[in-house]
Each structure stands twice: as C-alpha cells, then as structure tokens.
Design a protein around this motif. Sequence first.
Motif, mmCIF file in Angstrom:
data_model
loop_
_atom_site.group_PDB
_atom_site.id
_atom_site.type_symbol
_atom_site.label_atom_id
_atom_site.label_comp_id
_atom_site.label_asym_id
_atom_site.label_seq_id
_atom_site.Cartn_x
_atom_site.Cartn_y
_atom_site.Cartn_z
ATOM 1 N N TRP A 201 0.924 -1.115 -0.077
ATOM 2 C CA TRP A 201 0.124 0.057 -0.079
ATOM 3 C C TRP A 201 0.712 1.223 -0.117
ATOM 4 O O TRP A 201 2.102 1.287 0.311
ATOM 5 N N PHE A 202 0.391 2.487 -0.292
ATOM 6 C CA PHE A 202 0.901 3.659 -0.247
ATOM 7 C C PHE A 202 -0.113 4.658 -0.147
ATOM 8 O O PHE A 202 -1.220 4.623 -0.492
ATOM 9 N N THR A 203 0.295 5.698 0.735
ATOM 10 C CA THR A 203 -0.525 6.795 0.979
ATOM 11 C C THR A 203 0.248 8.100 1.041
ATOM 12 O O THR A 203 1.494 8.172 1.127
ATOM 13 N N HIS A 204 -0.387 9.338 0.349
ATOM 14 C CA HIS A 204 0.367 10.699 0.538
ATOM 15 C C HIS A 204 -0.920 11.490 0.695
ATOM 16 O O HIS A 204 -1.723 11.585 -0.212
ATOM 17 N N THR A 205 -1.298 12.104 1.813
ATOM 18 C CA THR A 205 -2.415 12.787 2.314
ATOM 19 C C THR A 205 -2.386 14.079 1.627
ATOM 20 O O THR A 205 -3.518 14.747 1.239
ATOM 21 N N GLY A 206 -1.308 14.772 1.397
ATOM 22 C CA GLY A 206 -1.405 16.089 0.771
ATOM 23 C C GLY A 206 -1.902 17.174 1.712
ATOM 24 O O GLY A 206 -2.263 16.693 2.976
ATOM 25 N N THR A 207 -1.948 18.552 1.548
ATOM 26 C CA THR A 207 -2.592 19.371 2.545
ATOM 27 C C THR A 207 -3.857 20.037 1.799
ATOM 28 O O THR A 207 -4.348 20.680 2.651
ATOM 29 N N GLY A 208 -4.434 19.539 0.695
ATOM 30 C CA GLY A 208 -5.552 20.051 0.112
ATOM 31 C C GLY A 208 -6.666 18.977 0.259
ATOM 32 O O GLY A 208 -6.626 18.095 1.120
ATOM 33 N N SER A 209 -7.515 19.284 -0.618
ATOM 34 C CA SER A 209 -8.586 17.933 -0.747
ATOM 35 C C SER A 209 -8.355 16.792 -1.526
ATOM 36 O O SER A 209 -8.883 15.859 -1.520
ATOM 37 N N GLU A 210 -7.180 16.877 -2.327
ATOM 38 C CA GLU A 210 -6.609 15.786 -3.076
ATOM 39 C C GLU A 210 -5.683 14.906 -2.204
ATOM 40 O O GLU A 210 -4.957 15.600 -1.420
ATOM 41 N N SER A 211 -5.734 13.390 -2.399
ATOM 42 C CA SER A 211 -4.756 12.578 -1.655
ATOM 43 C C SER A 211 -4.430 11.499 -2.783
ATOM 44 O O SER A 211 -5.161 11.423 -3.808
#
Length: 315
Positions: A201-211
Amino acid sequence: MNGETIVVGGGVIGLTSAVVLAEAGHRVRLWSPGEPGATTSAVAGGLWWPYRIEPEERVGAWALRSLEVYAGLLDRPEETGARLVSGVHAATPLDGLGAWAAEVDGLRAATEAEYTPGDGLWARLPVLDMPTHLTWLLGRLEAAGGLVERRTVTSLAEAAEGARAVVNCTGLGAARLVPDAGMRPVRGQLVVVENPGVDTWFTHTGTGSESTYFIPQPGRLLLGGTAEAGADSLEPDPVTAREIVARCAGLRPEIAGARVLGHRVGLRPERAGGVRLEREELPGGGVLVHNYGHGGAGVTVAWGCADEVAALLDA
C-alpha cells in the motif's frame, strides 16, 4: 425499563461496540437502517492508521488497543478480513508522530529504495477487507446473543424509551439526532480496479482536498482519493476518478492499464473537537453513551473505543 442496551448505528463503530458489550454479558440490540455493506465503513480503505481523527491525547490508546485485536485476527483472513501488508506513508517523518508510534512494531523511516522522492515511513500494518470484516463482526455479535433490527431512528429518545442504556454510534447522523453542529462530512472518492500485481500500500495525504493512495485488497486494488470537507454528494465524479487513476499511475505505471471495476464514495464523520466518547445520564435513570465523530479512522480505533464504551456503561 427493560435491561437491554440498544446500540444505534451499524457501521464498524456500532458493530464493534455491540460485540464488546454482548460478549461482556449485556443484552444487546443493534438498530441499523440497513445492512453493514450499506454503511460508510464498507467503503473505507481499511488500513489501520490514525488518519483525520482527534483528540490526539486519546487516540493513541484507542488505536493501539485495536491494533492488538487485529493482530489476533490475522491467521483467518478469509473469515475476518484482516491481513498484514507492508507499505509507505509518504511525507510522514517518524518524529512527527505521537507517543503511540513507539509501540508499533517495525515502524521506521523508509529507505531510498522503498520511497525515493523524500521523507517516508515504512510500516507493516493490518489492512481490513471491510465488507468481509463487517460481515464477520455481525456474525460474532449474533453468536454472542446480540439481536439486529433494521430500523431508522428518528431520535435518541426513541431508543431510550424502554432500554436500560443507549449507545450512540450514529456517525454523521449525530448532527441531527443529538443534535451536534460540530459534525461535518469529509467526502472520500475512490476507484476500484483489477489489481495488476501491486502487493504493497501507499499513502500521501497532501495538504488540500486531494490525496493519493492505493491499497491492495483480495481480488482488487483500491485507488484514492479525496478529502473534501463539507461535501456530501455520494455520486462519483468522473473527472475526479480519472485524476485519481492518473496520480496512482504516476507512482505505479502498471495501474494505468488496470480495468476499472467500480467507483465508490463515502462520507467520513468528522467532528470539531474530535471524537465524542462520554456518558450522559438520562431522566428516569437510563444511560446514554456517545461514541461518534471518528473521522477517517473508525477502523483504527474501533476496539479501543468499544472497550471504553463498556467501561462507561459499567461505571
């Protein structure tokens, strides 16, 4: 007043609470308007991780208790839905996490081979196949003597009329039923594709509404996602879906050609001030325990919160 405890809400928080109570000897009846597969929990990616949940000072203990329970389910993945899967949280330095992180075995900084672009955190964590897990929880509840009633609740007072205790696990429904003006939906959209061979698995939540995330599940790969605060549409947006696939394919090119199996949207039940988990005395001697507002981490804290519900009812 009878001796029943009514749990209102059939998602992972309500089902887990009902299981813990029933197995502790409470006479439990769970009210839910539909099957577990129709809840927000069924749409969740199922990765254990404290994502979009507060308050920080309480979340760690809830999450670690749940991690302990999931560790005991890993030998029966076809039955429980629980598997241990490796992956990387991008842009997540180890020293930026709470004290709970020191209790998670194997949590470490990702190597350059595991995540080249920058700071990343490697972990081997439980991943729950949510439709399977919810079905297993339902069966465990019934085996413990709990009853399930398909019922749409118009007020918590309706549940409290005859019961000894009520447990409010209504998620976003608490905005209307409590009422709690601090509740808001955080819309998450994902794309389900045939798995082209991705086993991490991989996650990058970011700072805006996109992840950006991908999570392997049996027979499929979940691609995400979004975190749109205040948005409540359950209709998948085709433009957003294409963007999700493109972001994931930028990391794993084989995803670009994967056949799309479906689209899903869920509304995370986020609450200003974080999870509400507390006891309230009712007129006439009844008890109401609130257990809602778990944001994007209901799976992560479900068992820890359920144990606290049981302690509050027995206080």
